[in-house]
Design an enzyme around this catalytic site. Structure first.
Site, PDB file in Angstrom:
ATOM      1  N   PRO A   1       0.848  -1.202   0.000  1.00  0.00           N
ATOM      2  CA  PRO A   1       0.000   0.000   0.000  1.00  0.00           C
ATOM      3  C   PRO A   1       0.879   1.247   0.000  1.00  0.00           C
ATOM      4  CG  PRO A   1      -0.653  -1.553   1.717  1.00  0.00           C
ATOM      5  CD  PRO A   1       0.684  -2.007   1.206  1.00  0.00           C
ATOM      6  N   CYS A   2       0.370   2.338  -0.589  1.00  0.00           N
ATOM      7  CA  CYS A   2       1.227   3.524  -0.709  1.00  0.00           C
ATOM      8  C   CYS A   2       0.443   4.821  -0.550  1.00  0.00           C
ATOM      9  CB  CYS A   2       1.937   3.521  -2.068  1.00  0.00           C
ATOM     10  SG  CYS A   2       0.783   3.492  -3.458  1.00  0.00           S
ATOM     11  N   GLN A   3      -0.665   4.801   0.213  1.00  0.00           N
ATOM     12  CA  GLN A   3      -1.478   6.011   0.309  1.00  0.00           C
ATOM     13  C   GLN A   3      -0.894   7.054   1.255  1.00  0.00           C
ATOM     14  OE1 GLN A   3      -2.091   2.969   1.476  1.00  0.00           O
ATOM     15  NE2 GLN A   3      -3.902   2.899   2.794  1.00  0.00           N
TER      16      GLN A   3
END
Length: 415
Positions: free
Chosen positions: A177-179
């Site tokens: 994930p990279c939010q």
């Protein structure tokens, strides 16, 4: 669609402003963003969008332009080295090369590397039902738990080292994930949501794999005007790896689905990184019909993950009227979308209970049909409740895409 055009849909505005569709709908419902509903679909004209942006800017005195609210594609030319794997695609031999998988889900990446002849030595994920599926289909260890916990990281690292028994880990893969990225002046910063990304870097540092394969949605390229992609490359490079990145379309590798993903390939053994050269041209893509037509006549079979959803008669009529490539709901444009029959499918997803619509029957597709369109073999059995199975498949890396990447790494090593 560009904001220069006269009318935009919710998904177009969300993409242009780098916001979620949920946020755009909230702005519409609050009256902050004016829209017109035609045929059940919200449309926004340029004037309404301009007024909305001006309102946002007035509320944010620290910004003088509209740039904050637009997504920008990374303006760069990928340095891509294409590797021809066509001659080794069919029935590759087994090797002593090893692979392990973070955020492994149901095991799409693991299955693909297994198809490419790798010996898988470990998988890690927190999703209980995905773990049930993973353990059903593989014999190697699966660690179920929260990667942010030191005890879980230790268990994974120690398990992989035990399985390696003194050998090197060839590949560590993961779709992180990279939010949790944002900007502070000219500096990119991370928040607590990005701990998963940082944990992956920590495990890379501890296991020292020869290669890293990182997979993500292609929208990562536009995050913070491309700076997120640049930071990821920089962080991996700081661990001693050469990094190359580009977008791959799964349909190019016999997956009956147009699914584009950003793929990072990195190595620390002083080899030139390559990505798999496409095996198919668009006119030769595997179609939805070729992939699932035989399942139309197959009876429901729980053990085979092929159980049709029972819709009400009024819902069947609505599903029948949806054109191919379009969605049943304007506010869920990325789900409840009808797959094209004579083309490669649109991207397979599960979104809040909404899955893709069958092209020729008035129903959503079954778990097995989803699995076929993701290129899972028929002997790959999914566990858990039906809804959880659909989430597993929608989140998975298509095994044939992973196979193409694995075969490419085999050839890199042998060059």
């Amino acid at each position: 669609m560009s904001i220069k055009e006269q009318l935009l849909r919710i998904e177009d505005v969300a993409q242009e402003l780098n916001m979620s569709q949920k946020s755009i709908r909230k702005y519409i419902h609050s009256g902050a963003l004016k829209s017109v509903k035609r045929g059940g679909v919200h449309t926004i004209d340029k004037k309404a969008l301009s007024n909305f942006l001006n309102t946002l800017i007035l509320k944010d005195k620290s910004k003088k332009t509209k740039e904050k609210y637009f997504s920008y594609k990374s303006i760069k030319t990928d340095e891509v080295n294409w590797m021809d794997i066509s001659k080794i695609w069919e029935n590759p031999s087994k090797t002593e090369l090893t692979s392990a998988d973070l955020f492994c889900g149901a095991g799409g990446m693991a299955k693909g590397f297994e198809m490419a002849g790798f010996k898988q030595v470990g998988g890690l994920d927190w999703f209980k039902e995905a773990g049930m599926t993973y353990r059903e289909n593989f014999n190697h260890p699966h660690i179920e738990g929260d990667i942010t916990q030191r005890s879980v990281k230790d268990k994974f690292v120690n398990t992989v080292k035990r399985e390696l028994n003194g050998r090197s880990l060839t590949v560590l893969s993961g779709g992180f994930p990279c939010q949790g990225f944002s900007m502070s002046g000219s500096r990119i910063v991370e928040d607590e949501r990005n701990s998963l990304y940082k944990d992956m870097l920590q495990i890379i540092e501890e296991l020292q794999p020869e290669f890293i394969v990182a997979e993500n949605v292609k929208g990562l390229r536009s995050m913070l005007k491309g700076k997120v992609e640049d930071k990821i490359k920089e962080d991996i490079a700081n661990l001693g790896y050469a990094v190359n990145v580009t977008i791959l379309n799964a349909a190019d590798y016999y997956v009956p689905q147009k699914r584009e993903r950003i793929i990072f390939v990195a190595n620390r053994i002083k080899k030139k990184n390559h990505h798999p050269k496409p095996l198919l041209s668009p006119e030769n893509y595997i179609t939805t019909k070729e992939a699932i037509e035989d399942l139309v006549k197959r009876k429901d079979d729980v053990a085979f993950n092929h159980v049709r959803t029972k819709h009400r008669d009024d819902m069947k009529k609505r599903l029948a009227r949806v054109p191919e490539g379009k969605s049943l709901y304007d506010n869920y444009s990325d789900s409840w979308k009808k797959c094209p029959w004579n083309e490669a499918s649109c991207t397979i997803k599960e979104n809040h209970g909404g899955v893709n619509i069958h092209p020729i029957e008035s129903r959503v597709i079954t778990v097995r049909e989803m699995a076929r369109l993701q290129s899972f073999p028929d002997d790959f059995i999914f566990k858990g409740a039906k809804g959880k199975q659909m989430v597993q498949i929608g989140n998975a890396v298509p095994p044939l895409l992973a196979k193409a990447i694995g075969l490419t790494i085999r050839k890199i090593i042998n060059t």
